[in-house]
Design a protein around this motif. Structure first.
Motif, PDB file in Angstrom:
ATOM      1  N   GLU A  29       8.645   7.377 -19.342  1.00 47.45           N
ATOM      2  CA  GLU A  29       9.831   7.160 -18.505  1.00 47.45           C
ATOM      3  C   GLU A  29      11.088   7.671 -19.203  1.00 47.45           C
ATOM      4  N   ASP A  88       0.794  -1.231   0.000  1.00 52.16           N
ATOM      5  CA  ASP A  88       0.000   0.000   0.000  1.00 52.16           C
ATOM      6  C   ASP A  88       0.824   1.278   0.000  1.00 52.16           C
ATOM      7  N   GLU A  89       2.080   1.182   0.409  1.00 51.08           N
ATOM      8  CA  GLU A  89       2.902   2.393   0.402  1.00 51.08           C
ATOM      9  C   GLU A  89       3.918   2.397  -0.734  1.00 51.08           C
ATOM     10  N   ARG A 119       4.284  10.556 -12.473  1.00 52.66           N
ATOM     11  CA  ARG A 119       4.283   9.710 -13.681  1.00 52.66           C
ATOM     12  C   ARG A 119       2.887   9.644 -14.287  1.00 52.66           C
ATOM     13  N   HIS A 127       4.903   8.683  -7.999  1.00 54.53           N
ATOM     14  CA  HIS A 127       3.857   7.880  -8.654  1.00 54.53           C
ATOM     15  C   HIS A 127       2.802   8.793  -9.260  1.00 54.53           C
ATOM     16  N   SER A 162       0.504   6.637  -2.443  1.00 49.61           N
ATOM     17  CA  SER A 162       0.908   5.307  -2.893  1.00 49.61           C
ATOM     18  C   SER A 162       0.500   5.097  -4.356  1.00 49.61           C
ATOM     19  N   PRO A 163       1.165   4.127  -5.028  1.00 48.05           N
ATOM     20  CA  PRO A 163       0.796   3.863  -6.429  1.00 48.05           C
ATOM     21  C   PRO A 163      -0.701   3.546  -6.584  1.00 48.05           C
TER      22      PRO A 163
END
Lengths: 70, 407
Positions: free
Chosen positions: B278, A32-33, B356, B353, B112-113
């Protein structure tokens, strides 16, 4: 190859770039991180190149692949 | 700004090279590539420059990765660095472990992603709205009409603040990155923190699920964050994602305008956009973070003293042959586009994240609307003097539907 290729992730060094998962999404997962949680996973047959690519993508060098005996 | 500081006694003459990282991009077409080439030819791997208060420069990727990891020797904390002692202390960027990880937790989960992927529809809607407004005009000045608007709109959405605040915030953010001296930057930080303070007070009255509300609720070593910490976290949140994203997407669009053959491939093959992002980010780094030395030490034969400041030229490391073969080639199909534009180690850009995703979505929406485009004839793309490398303006033109009808 008769041995297994095992993913080793140094979680102290992992900085959560998540490039392993970006480059080899079938092999590497992030939590999750954004930290890699694939430590100890066995690389499926035929996916060795993908696994190496994902490991090389890590700017920290946190991922190594170890051969464990058959 | 170009004040020439004396060379400290412990710096040998052989390691001195006059280099102003703020003004270096001025006059270049593609500063990352050109400056990398120049320093490789002329400067030691680690050198001292008298500019900008006098500091060291690190330009090799492997040195950056090692030194970013050694936070006990190369600190981000203001106590070691008299050029970065504005108030509030920006967090978590100006913290060292162990407190650093605690402050970072608050952002880490939010950015977070997975969480950022959930934002994609919103981001796409924002991009689409901006581009739909400019498309019929047949041209734009990209930096002010898209580059600045896009990331700041996203951040206002992230903190759930009114869109009307955009202009005030832009001015403050620019004051920070374009100020040649610590006083100017301190003033900008003060102005931004006052704005943040007002937002925090509003969220305390009316909590939501935006990131500021989450910061208020969060738990730092078992206690709530104090006001200075809230302001430090909130101010960094604003600064970090504005100029950097504006600069990166403006540089990327400039590259594509100058290389229509490369752009055409993205239009024809949208699946190529993600790897292209990228590779394009690799050549479009903008930020060079700083550390201060905590105690006298030797690093690979270089004598550092406590208080020495070190700038890490991340944009140049993309051209380090240890990271990429033929680094000057822009190849969307590179097996790995390796770079350190988001840094590395504990302070690795927590917004990477999101960044991008922002770049990818902007390019996806751009390619959907513009089959071709180019720099406005007779114009150039001047690079600014700035701590965050950025073009001053990018004037673009494209055929409109009306023009195509009349053709």
């Amino acid at each position: 190859m008769t041995g297994k290729l095992v993913i080793c992730v140094d979680r102290q060094v992992c900085a959560g770039h998540a490039l392993c998962a970006m480059r080899a999404p079938d092999i590497y997962e992030v939590d999750d991180e954004g930290f890699c949680c694939s430590d100890g996973n066995v690389v499926p047959d035929g996916a060795e190149d993908q696994a190496r690519l994902g490991a090389r993508a890590c700017p920290e060098g946190a991922i190594t692949l170890e051969e464990r005996g058959a | 700004m170009n004040a020439h500081s004396g060379i400290p006694a412990h710096v040998p003459a052989s390691l001195v090279y006059d280099f102003d990282y703020v003004t270096a991009p001025v006059g270049t077409l593609q500063p990352q590539n050109e400056i990398s080439r120049k320093l490789k030819a002329e400067a030691p791997e680690i050198f001292f420059t008298p500019r900008n208060g006098g500091h060291w420069i690190v330009r090799r990727a492997s040195d950056a990765v090692e030194m970013f990891r050694r936070t006990e020797d190369f600190s981000s904390a203001p106590e070691y660095n008299d050029q970065r002692q504005w108030k509030p202390t920006l967090l978590p960027v100006q913290a060292d472990p162990p407190e650093h990880a605690e402050y970072r937790k608050v952002f880490g989960a939010y950015f977070s992603p997975g969480n950022m992927r959930r934002m994609e529809p919103d981001i796409r809607q924002i991009a689409g709205g901006i581009l739909d407004r400019i498309a019929p005009k047949g041209g734009c000045e990209f930096v002010t009409e898209v580059g600045e608007v896009f990331p700041i709109t996203i951040f206002l959405r992230v903190v759930n603040a009114p869109m009307d605040d955009r202009m005030e915030l832009l001015k403050l953010a620019q004051m920070f990155t374009r100020s040649p001296d610590p006083q100017g930057r301190a003033q900008a930080v003060k102005g931004l923190s006052e704005y943040i303070r007002r937002l925090f007070d509003l969220r305390r009255e009316n909590p939501g699920d935006d990131i500021l509300s989450q910061l208020i609720k969060s738990n730092f070593e078992g206690r709530q964050l104090n006001r200075d910490e809230e302001e430090g976290l909130g101010t960094l949140l604003f600064l970090a994602g504005l100029d950097t994203v504006r600069s990166a997407i403006s540089l990327i669009v400039t590259y594509l305008a100058r290389h229509p053959d490369q752009y055409a491939r993205l239009v024809e093959e949208p699946a190529l956009i993600q790897p292209a992002v990228e590779e394009l980010l690799r050549i479009s780094g903008t930020s060079s973070p700083e550390r201060a030395v905590t105690h006298d030490l030797d690093y690979k034969g270089v004598q550092f003293r406590r208080g020495d400041r070190i700038y890490f030229m991340l944009p140049l490391m993309s051209f380090d042959e240890e990271l990429n073969a033929a680094p000057e080639e822009v190849d969307f199909k590179r097996e790995l586009s390796r770079h350190l534009i988001f840094g590395s180690g504990p302070h690795r850009c927590v917004g990477s994240h999101l960044a991008r995703i922002e770049v990818r979505i902007l390019l996806e929406e751009w390619t959907k609307r513009f089959a071709s485009f180019g720099l406005k004839p007779g114009t150039d793309v001047p690079m600014a003097a700035s701590t965050v490398w950025t073009p001053e303006r990018v004037e673009l033109v494209w055929p409109t539907a009306k023009q195509k009808e009349n053709a």
